[in-house]
Design a protein around this motif. Structure first.
Motif, PDB file in Angstrom:
ATOM      1  N   ASN A  32       0.909  -0.940   0.090  1.00 32.98           N
ATOM      2  CA  ASN A  32       0.138   0.040   0.111  1.00 32.98           C
ATOM      3  C   ASN A  32       0.985   1.391  -0.152  1.00 32.98           C
ATOM      4  OD1 ASN A  32      -2.425  -1.366   0.018  1.00 32.98           O
ATOM      5  ND2 ASN A  32      -2.595  -1.525   2.153  1.00 32.98           N
ATOM      6  N   ASP A  33       2.198   1.242   0.173  1.00 32.20           N
ATOM      7  CA  ASP A  33       2.931   2.311   0.276  1.00 32.20           C
ATOM      8  C   ASP A  33       3.007   2.746  -1.170  1.00 32.20           C
ATOM      9  OD1 ASP A  33       5.727   3.763   0.066  1.00 32.20           O
ATOM     10  OD2 ASP A  33       5.655   3.426   2.303  1.00 32.20           O
ATOM     11  N   LYS A  34       2.831   3.998  -1.369  1.00 28.94           N
ATOM     12  CA  LYS A  34       2.599   4.630  -2.829  1.00 28.94           C
ATOM     13  C   LYS A  34       4.080   4.695  -3.448  1.00 28.94           C
ATOM     14  CE  LYS A  34       2.603   9.579  -1.331  1.00 28.94           C
ATOM     15  NZ  LYS A  34       1.897  10.722  -1.661  1.00 28.94           N
ATOM     16  N   GLU A  35       5.105   4.783  -2.832  1.00 30.34           N
ATOM     17  CA  GLU A  35       6.559   5.053  -3.346  1.00 30.34           C
ATOM     18  C   GLU A  35       7.196   3.457  -3.613  1.00 30.34           C
ATOM     19  OE1 GLU A  35       8.591   7.375  -0.490  1.00 30.34           O
ATOM     20  OE2 GLU A  35       7.132   9.165  -0.666  1.00 30.34           O
ATOM     21  N   LEU A  36       6.614   2.357  -2.983  1.00 33.79           N
ATOM     22  CA  LEU A  36       7.287   1.214  -2.793  1.00 33.79           C
ATOM     23  C   LEU A  36       6.530   0.031  -3.646  1.00 33.79           C
ATOM     24  CD1 LEU A  36       9.889  -0.383  -1.352  1.00 33.79           C
ATOM     25  CD2 LEU A  36       8.049  -1.342   0.232  1.00 33.79           C
ATOM     26  N   VAL A  37       7.216  -0.453  -4.597  1.00 35.27           N
ATOM     27  CA  VAL A  37       7.112  -1.397  -5.666  1.00 35.27           C
ATOM     28  C   VAL A  37       7.650  -2.825  -5.107  1.00 35.27           C
ATOM     29  CG1 VAL A  37       6.667  -2.342  -7.958  1.00 35.27           C
ATOM     30  CG2 VAL A  37       6.468   0.275  -7.233  1.00 35.27           C
ATOM     31  N   GLN A  38       7.010  -3.710  -4.725  1.00 36.58           N
ATOM     32  CA  GLN A  38       7.736  -4.851  -4.241  1.00 36.58           C
ATOM     33  C   GLN A  38       7.367  -6.133  -5.567  1.00 36.58           C
ATOM     34  OE1 GLN A  38       6.214  -6.919  -0.972  1.00 36.58           O
ATOM     35  NE2 GLN A  38       7.519  -8.804  -1.220  1.00 36.58           N
ATOM     36  N   PHE A  39       8.262  -6.765  -5.761  1.00 38.11           N
ATOM     37  CA  PHE A  39       8.168  -7.975  -6.747  1.00 38.11           C
ATOM     38  C   PHE A  39       9.106  -9.127  -6.163  1.00 38.11           C
ATOM     39  CE2 PHE A  39      11.459  -5.717  -8.738  1.00 38.11           C
ATOM     40  CZ  PHE A  39      12.343  -6.334  -9.062  1.00 38.11           C
ATOM     41  N   HIS A 282      13.771 -14.688  -4.141  1.00 41.53           N
ATOM     42  CA  HIS A 282      14.327 -13.111  -3.997  1.00 41.53           C
ATOM     43  C   HIS A 282      12.949 -12.050  -3.928  1.00 41.53           C
ATOM     44  CE1 HIS A 282      18.040 -14.696  -5.702  1.00 41.53           C
ATOM     45  NE2 HIS A 282      17.209 -15.446  -6.728  1.00 41.53           N
ATOM     46  N   ARG A 283      13.031 -11.622  -2.739  1.00 46.09           N
ATOM     47  CA  ARG A 283      12.037 -10.344  -2.484  1.00 46.09           C
ATOM     48  C   ARG A 283      12.958  -9.009  -2.507  1.00 46.09           C
ATOM     49  NH1 ARG A 283      10.688 -14.294   1.082  1.00 46.09           N
ATOM     50  NH2 ARG A 283       8.507 -14.982   0.992  1.00 46.09           N
ATOM     51  N   ILE A 284      12.309  -8.412  -3.897  1.00 47.62           N
ATOM     52  CA  ILE A 284      12.810  -7.053  -4.365  1.00 47.62           C
ATOM     53  C   ILE A 284      12.040  -5.939  -3.876  1.00 47.62           C
ATOM     54  CG2 ILE A 284      13.923  -5.692  -5.979  1.00 47.62           C
ATOM     55  CD1 ILE A 284      13.656  -9.253  -6.680  1.00 47.62           C
ATOM     56  N   TYR A 285      12.591  -4.885  -3.087  1.00 45.77           N
ATOM     57  CA  TYR A 285      11.813  -3.668  -2.847  1.00 45.77           C
ATOM     58  C   TYR A 285      12.451  -2.470  -3.636  1.00 45.77           C
ATOM     59  CZ  TYR A 285      10.632  -6.794   0.782  1.00 45.77           C
ATOM     60  OH  TYR A 285      10.325  -7.968   1.403  1.00 45.77           O
ATOM     61  N   PHE A 286      11.568  -1.789  -4.656  1.00 44.63           N
ATOM     62  CA  PHE A 286      12.005  -0.657  -5.289  1.00 44.63           C
ATOM     63  C   PHE A 286      11.518   0.583  -4.833  1.00 44.63           C
ATOM     64  CE2 PHE A 286      10.947   1.741  -9.254  1.00 44.63           C
ATOM     65  CZ  PHE A 286      12.370   2.129  -9.571  1.00 44.63           C
ATOM     66  N   ASN A 287      12.170   1.526  -4.872  1.00 48.97           N
ATOM     67  CA  ASN A 287      11.635   2.863  -4.367  1.00 48.97           C
ATOM     68  C   ASN A 287      11.315   3.680  -5.796  1.00 48.97           C
ATOM     69  OD1 ASN A 287      11.575   5.615  -3.456  1.00 48.97           O
ATOM     70  ND2 ASN A 287      12.249   4.957  -1.396  1.00 48.97           N
TER      71      ASN A 287
END
Length: 527
Positions: A32-39, A282-287
């Motif tokens: 739900n964090d608008k700046e964070l895209v997780q894949f 692999h859990r990737i967190y993209f700002n």
């Protein structure tokens, strides 16, 4: 950035059989964090056995399906990839069914049901002929990518094609994938995919792995937020890739069969264990503001704590029933117990390609028993494909899956000078399938060799039992070992008209040896 770091520090990355409510809330906060895209990337590599190993306790396609579904529930932005080597080799793939060799058809069928998203070529995809490979590509529901491998016809190279609904679509040199979060922010992923030129066949052309990767990076670098290398290279070349191209974020690799993880600058390199004994998550967190990513990688054991997916398991059982039926029609009894092992046979690739392994020495003994005039025997370790620890009871099926290619035993009378050249080449191949296993041979500390406890004489002739592949000149650093070599005096093949001639199939020789001899000799060796 502070928000991102706090979220990462709070996250729980252990993947179990169930996801707790606490984990669900954490994942919801991230998404739900608008700046964070997780894949998430689920990685397997070098997958040859669709059914679980070790009495059903580890690996298998049905467990891959289960873990994939759980990851998809956790985050729909999940990509499941296979880093090459799956169409070959396997025992099932060598068998004939409905008028033709299976040649990986079972793998594509099962992987389609498993939910694989993306694959690349491994060198063993080219074990099968061009027409069969094309059929497998066309049958696949997953996507392919290949950066340096192309199809060669009449001296002209073009991308391999995948035919879908009557349309032929080229397999791309790179692909782009986009994942979004709930507010529409996205991450742009570029996938580049090199393969080592380890299995050179007439219908395949390889570009230089580094030059081809450099070309694709130059094409994608401006638009990609995350560069993924889905590679089938040896570890050394993967490490070189990371050092040479620091813009690569993650190298998801294959070829080696043991799990590993390296961090080279800001690049992470991982490989899982072969046959889905493990998988990397692999859990990737993209700002999306800073355009930076954080990667959290977990090695997951696909053991009995992971349930078998019912649909995929049923499909696997269908193919295993076919395998059993065909083997019995060939005269094998896969269920027959040949001997009890008082000490396990460690037949993992990391063992048989680096040292004299008891399992391979047993095979070499059986070769001499089938070739009474031979004074010693040699076998390239790459012929042994089981990559497993065999324990308790050793069955016919264990022998068949250990040597899926089969092949005959050839008796070769040759000059001592040529035998030394072969043995030296085999020794230099340590770490690869060209490393030789042997019986009645000993290497001295000074590099000299003994045959039946006597120093090898360069001027003497020796009769050596070897598997037929070695005599093709196709093994690494042994291109000189062909029937045309003037230092070969005589070659004796098995009598194809005599079903009792064990030289016709090395697996028959091993089975016969274990039945007649192993109860005495092998007990003494293993006790």
């Amino acid at each position: 950035m502070k928000v991102l770091i706090n979220i990462i520090l709070c996250a729980v990355f252990l993947f179990g059989c169930a996801v707790s409510k606490k984990n669900n809330s954490i994942e919801s906060e991230k998404l739900n964090d608008k700046e964070l895209v997780q894949f998430t990337i689920l990685q397997i590599n070098d997958f040859y056995e669709i059914a679980p190993l070790d009495n059903g306790t580890i690996g298998g396609a049905a467990r891959i399906a289960t873990i994939r579904k759980k990851l998809m529930t956790e985050n729909s932005n999940t990509l499941t990839v296979l880093a090459g080597d799956f169409l070959s080799p396997s025992l099932l793939g060598t068998l004939k069914w409905e008028g033709e060799r299976i040649k990986g058809k079972h793998m594509v069928d099962v992987l389609n049901a498993t939910g694989i998203d993306l694959v690349t070529f491994g060198n063993h995809e080219f074990d099968i002929d061009e027409a069969s490979l094309q059929k497998r590509i066309n049958e696949s529901k997953f996507d392919w990518v290949s950066t340096n491998v192309s199809q060669l016809k009449s001296g002209i190279s073009n991308p391999f094609m995948k035919e879908t609904n009557g349309q032929k679509i080229p397999i791309p040199k790179h692909i782009s994938i986009r994942f979004k979060n709930a507010t529409g922010n996205e991450v742009r992923i570029a996938v580049i995919s090199p393969c080592l030129p380890a299995n050179k066949v007439s219908y395949v052309q390889y570009e230089d792995i580094f030059e081809s990767v450099e070309k694709e990076i130059s094409k994608v670098q401006k638009d990609a937020d995350f560069i993924l290398l889905l590679s089938h290279l040896n570890k050394e070349d993967d490490l070189k890739m990371a050092k040479r191209f620091p813009s690569i974020n993650l190298i998801v690799g294959g070829h080696e069969h043991e799990n590993m993880k390296y961090k080279i600058g800001n690049t992470i390199l991982t490989k899982a264990d072969a046959n889905a004994k493990t998988a990397y998550v692999h859990r990737i967190y993209f700002n999306s503001l800073t355009r930076k990513s954080i990667i959290r990688s977990s090695l997951v054991s696909l053991d009995k704590s992971i349930e078998l997916d019912g649909e995929v398991h049923q499909l696997v059982q269908k193919w295993k029933a076919i395998e059993n039926k065909v083997m019995r029609e060939m005269g094998f009894d896969p269920d027959e117990i040949l001997t009890k092992l008082f000490t396990p046979y460690d037949a993992r690739e990391v063992i048989v390609r680096n040292e004299q392994a008891p399992f391979c020495q047993m095979i070499c003994k059986s070769m001499i028993k089938a070739c009474s005039k031979s004074v010693c025997s040699i076998l390239n370790s790459g012929s042994v494909r089981v990559d497993d620890i065999l324990k308790d009871n050793l069955s016919q099926y264990d022998i068949l899956r250990s040597l899926p290619f089969g092949g005959s035993i050839v008796e070769v009378e040759l000059k001592g000078s040529l035998l030394k050249k072969v043995l030296d080449a085999g020794w230099s191949n340590k770490g690869s399938g060209g490393y030789l296993q042997w019986d009645q041979i000993e290497r001295m500390q000074d590099g000299n060799w003994k045959i039946q406890k006597n120093l090898l004489s360069l001027s003497n002739n020796y009769q050596v039992a070897m598997n037929d592949f070695l005599l093709t000149g196709g093994e690494k650093a042994m291109e000189f070992l062909t029937p045309k070599n003037p230092e070969i005096i005589k070659i004796t093949y098995g009598n194809k008209e005599d079903p009792k001639d064990l030289r016709n199939d090395i697996r028959l020789a091993i089975i016969d040896y274990l039945k007649k001899v192993a109860d005495n000799e092998e007990k003494q060796t293993t006790e």
